[in-house]
Design a protein around this motif. Structure first.
Motif, mmCIF file in Angstrom:
data_model
loop_
_atom_site.group_PDB
_atom_site.id
_atom_site.type_symbol
_atom_site.label_atom_id
_atom_site.label_comp_id
_atom_site.label_asym_id
_atom_site.label_seq_id
_atom_site.Cartn_x
_atom_site.Cartn_y
_atom_site.Cartn_z
ATOM 1 N N GLU A 196 0.840 -1.212 0.000
ATOM 2 C CA GLU A 196 0.000 0.000 0.000
ATOM 3 C C GLU A 196 0.873 1.259 0.000
ATOM 4 O OE1 GLU A 196 -2.355 0.034 3.542
ATOM 5 O OE2 GLU A 196 -3.295 -1.883 3.098
ATOM 6 N N HIS A 198 -0.348 5.283 0.520
ATOM 7 C CA HIS A 198 -1.536 6.138 0.603
ATOM 8 C C HIS A 198 -1.316 7.368 1.470
ATOM 9 C CE1 HIS A 198 -2.373 4.259 4.524
ATOM 10 N NE2 HIS A 198 -2.435 3.056 3.947
ATOM 11 N N HIS A 202 -0.947 5.957 9.857
ATOM 12 C CA HIS A 202 -1.370 4.946 10.830
ATOM 13 C C HIS A 202 -0.484 4.961 12.071
ATOM 14 C CE1 HIS A 202 -3.648 2.857 7.743
ATOM 15 N NE2 HIS A 202 -2.586 2.399 7.111
ATOM 16 N N GLN A 236 3.842 0.132 2.623
ATOM 17 C CA GLN A 236 3.520 -0.707 3.779
ATOM 18 C C GLN A 236 2.816 -1.997 3.377
ATOM 19 O OE1 GLN A 236 -0.235 1.372 5.640
ATOM 20 N NE2 GLN A 236 1.196 2.907 4.883
HETATM 21 MN MN MN Z 1 -2.509 1.313 5.217
#
Ligand code: MN
Ligand code: UGY
Length: 260
Positions: A196, A198, A202, A236
Motif C-alpha cells: 500500500e 496512501h 497509521h 507498507q
Molecule cells: Mn494502510
C-alpha cells in the motif's frame, strides 16, 4: 504485561534494539525499549508515549498499564480533541461527565472532540490500554458522536476479499468521523495483497503473532507488543509468520476529509 524488559535494572541479554526511527516516514518501537512517562492526570499508571508529532504523526498514541487504583480523573482529551481507548487486557471504567461504561478486553470507546474521557482501572490486577487522541477536523453539516463497543460484537469482513485476512471496523462510516480504528488480522502465511502507498497515516499496536513488515521498501521483523508508526505515503505491507497465532494489530487511519 509479559514483555521482555526484566525491570530489575540489570542487563538482560545484549544491549541491542530492533527499534527503527525514521522521522516523518515510519518508526518501529519494540515493547522492551519503552520507558515510563509522567503524563499529567494519570495516577498509578505506567504510561509510554508512542506516536506523536515528534516522529511526524498528526495524532498521539500511548500504551498504558493501569495498576491497582490506576485512573485519569482529570479528563483525557481537551478542547477540539477527539479520543479513543482500546482495552488490550483487563477491565476498564470509562466515563464522560454523565455516564459510566465498563469495557473488558476488546472493548473500546470513542469520544468526540471536546468531550473529556475519564478512565479508571476497574479491577485489582493491571489493565492494559491503547490510547489515542487527535485534533478533530470538522466538516460543515456533519458531526461525530460517542461510540462504545466491544470488538467481539463486530462482524469482521474479509480484507479486500482475502480468505485469511480479517478486518474489524470500530466506527461508523459516516462523514462526521475524520478517522477510524480497525483491527487487521493475518493467519500465519497470509499477507497484504499488494504494497500500500496512501495519503492516510497509521499508528498500529501489535496485539498478537509475528510477521515481517515492509516499511519504505525494507523488511523488518515485528511481533506482539511492537508499535509501528506509518506516515503519509510510506510503502507498507506485512506477511504473518510462525505457526501459532495470527499477526493482528489495532490501528488508526484518518478518513473522510479532502486535504487542503
Ligand atoms: Mn494502510
Ligand atoms: O487500512 C489500511 O490502510 C491498512 N490495511 N494498512 C496497513 O495494514 N498497513
Amino acid at each position: 504485561m509479559g514483555y521482555k524488559n526484566n525491570n530489575t535494572g540489570y542487563l538482560d541479554g545484549l544491549l541491542q534494539s530492533r527499534a527503527v526511527i525514521k522521522k516523518n516516514n515510519f518508526a518501529i518501537l519494540p515493547h522492551d525499549g519503552l520507558v515510563n512517562n509522567v503524563i499529567p492526570g494519570f495516577k498509578n499508571c505506567d504510561c509510554s508515549i508512542l506516536g506523536s508529532k515528534q516522529i511526524g504523526a498528526n495524532f498521539v498514541d500511548y500504551i498504558i498499564t493501569m495498576k491497582k487504583d490506576g485512573e485519569n480523573s482529570r479528563g483525557f482529551g481537551g478542547e477540539g480533541v477527539e479520543t479513543l481507548v482500546y482495552v488490550i487486557e483487563g477491565t476498564l471504567e470509562v466515563r464522560d461527565d454523565q455516564q459510566t461504561h465498563i469495557l473488558t478486553s476488546g472493548g473500546y470507546a470513542y469520544f468526540p472532540a471536546s468531550q473529556l474521557m475519564y478512565l479508571k482501572n476497574a479491577q485489582e490486577e493491571p489493565t492494559e490500554i491503547f490510547l489515542y487522541k487527535k485534533r478533530y477536523q470538522p466538516l460543515a453539516g456533519y458531526d461525530a458522536h460517542q461510540v462504545i463497543g466491544q470488538v467481539q460484537d463486530i462482524e469482521p469482513v474479509h480484507y479486500e476479499g482475502m480468505e485469511d485476512v480479517l478486518l474489524w471496523d470500530f466506527l461508523p462510516k459516516d462523514l462526521g468521523f475524520d478517522m477510524n480504528f480497525h483491527i487487521l488480522s493475518f493467519e500465519p502465511g497470509a499477507s497484504h495483497g499488494y504494497v500500500e502507498t496512501h495519503y492516510q497515516e497509521h499508528g498500529a499496536y501489535l496485539l498478537s503473532g509475528q510477521g515481517m513488515y515492509n516499511l519504505d521498501n525494507d523488511w523488518y521483523p515485528v511481533e506482539k507488543g511492537d508499535y509501528i508508526f506509518m506516515s503519509s505515503y510510506v510503502q507498507q505491507a506485512a506477511y504473518a509468520v510462525g505457526r501459532g497465532e495470527p499477526l493482528s494489530y489495532v490501528y488508526s487511519k484518518d478518513c473522510n476529509r479532502d486535504p487542503e
